[in-house]
Scaffold this motif. Sequence first.
Motif, PDB file in Angstrom:
ATOM      1  N   VAL A 100     125.642  25.931  32.586  1.00 53.00           N
ATOM      2  CA  VAL A 100     126.628  26.818  33.202  1.00 53.00           C
ATOM      3  C   VAL A 100     127.978  26.106  33.318  1.00 53.00           C
ATOM      4  N   ALA A 101     127.953  24.826  33.680  1.00 51.79           N
ATOM      5  CA  ALA A 101     129.197  24.065  33.820  1.00 51.79           C
ATOM      6  C   ALA A 101     129.927  23.951  32.481  1.00 51.79           C
ATOM      7  N   GLN A 102     129.165  23.793  31.393  1.00 49.51           N
ATOM      8  CA  GLN A 102     129.797  23.762  30.073  1.00 49.51           C
ATOM      9  C   GLN A 102     130.486  25.083  29.784  1.00 49.51           C
ATOM     10  N   ARG A 103     129.866  26.168  30.229  1.00 46.53           N
ATOM     11  CA  ARG A 103     130.472  27.488  30.035  1.00 46.53           C
ATOM     12  C   ARG A 103     131.741  27.629  30.879  1.00 46.53           C
ATOM     13  N   GLN A 104     131.710  27.070  32.080  1.00 50.86           N
ATOM     14  CA  GLN A 104     132.879  27.135  32.952  1.00 50.86           C
ATOM     15  C   GLN A 104     134.080  26.433  32.341  1.00 50.86           C
ATOM     16  N   LYS A 105     133.830  25.351  31.615  1.00 53.52           N
ATOM     17  CA  LYS A 105     134.932  24.587  31.039  1.00 53.52           C
ATOM     18  C   LYS A 105     135.745  25.422  30.065  1.00 53.52           C
ATOM     19  N   GLN A 106     135.143  26.479  29.510  1.00 55.76           N
ATOM     20  CA  GLN A 106     135.861  27.330  28.583  1.00 55.76           C
ATOM     21  C   GLN A 106     136.907  28.178  29.296  1.00 55.76           C
ATOM     22  N   TRP A 107     136.860  28.207  30.631  1.00 53.82           N
ATOM     23  CA  TRP A 107     137.807  28.994  31.402  1.00 53.82           C
ATOM     24  C   TRP A 107     138.794  28.108  32.167  1.00 53.82           C
ATOM     25  N   ILE A 108     138.696  26.804  31.959  1.00 56.53           N
ATOM     26  CA  ILE A 108     139.573  25.859  32.650  1.00 56.53           C
ATOM     27  C   ILE A 108     140.356  25.057  31.616  1.00 56.53           C
TER      28      ILE A 108
END
Length: 273
Positions: A196-204
């Motif tokens: 999930v954190a890897q996915r979050q990085k796509q929005w930061i």
Amino acid sequence: MAGASSDSLAAVRRDLDPVLVSGGVPLASELFSALRTVDSSAPLRRSLTDPSWPVERRTAVVGSLFGDKVSAEALTVLNSLAERKWSRARDYGDALEELATIAVAASAERGGSNGGLDGLGRLSDELLSFNRAVEESHDLQRALTDPQAPASAKGNLAERLLSNGSSEARLLVRQAVEAPRGHKPVALIREFVDVVAQRQKQWIAEVTVARPLTPGQQERLAAALKGLFGRDLTLDVAVDPELVGGIRVQVGDDVVDSSLQSRLHDLQRKMAG
């Protein structure tokens, strides 16, 4: 994963992202169910990953086993994995587990505000809260890892612990306690949180600049990055005087670097070469 498996996982994550995003929780449920079938048979894992077999033979195994039991989207995922090279037979299942988790994360992403960042953050919080509750209770730890207890009973207990948790969180904790695949449930959930954190990085957008940006500069940068990446991004701005000049932006694995330091390093490499 390492070697061929690492390359294969990176490729399927990239190629299958649209399928995983559209499939969400229903697709993830199918993939987790298929994973249990794959994990139940060593000969099956070998047949799906045997490099001496042509691709057509490996995908034929997928079709014969899952063709009339899963959706077209799930079959696409299973076939795509069978078409790739894997260093170990287990890596097929590990990749399948990660793709299912990405589908769950994509569902949370769609349900959030502020792009998908809020939904992903909420899912991470739910999973970590579940882990804290388990780690604070020896009775819960024993109940969720009891080898004599039916898997479904452990799954039901995990869902009750989540109370009013999201469908995404409930699916992941049930998977972790019913089919931990050699891990402790809380350890597997931490791996889910990492996905999930890897996915979050796509929005930061991790922005590094030589000098602080004014509010106006941040607004213009945000607009420019939206045009470049096609979505709203949350800026995480850091100041590094050693950057000399320019700006460095990282969004997930993508890096945009226009710093003077970077250009100097390029020049040094050319002079040395």
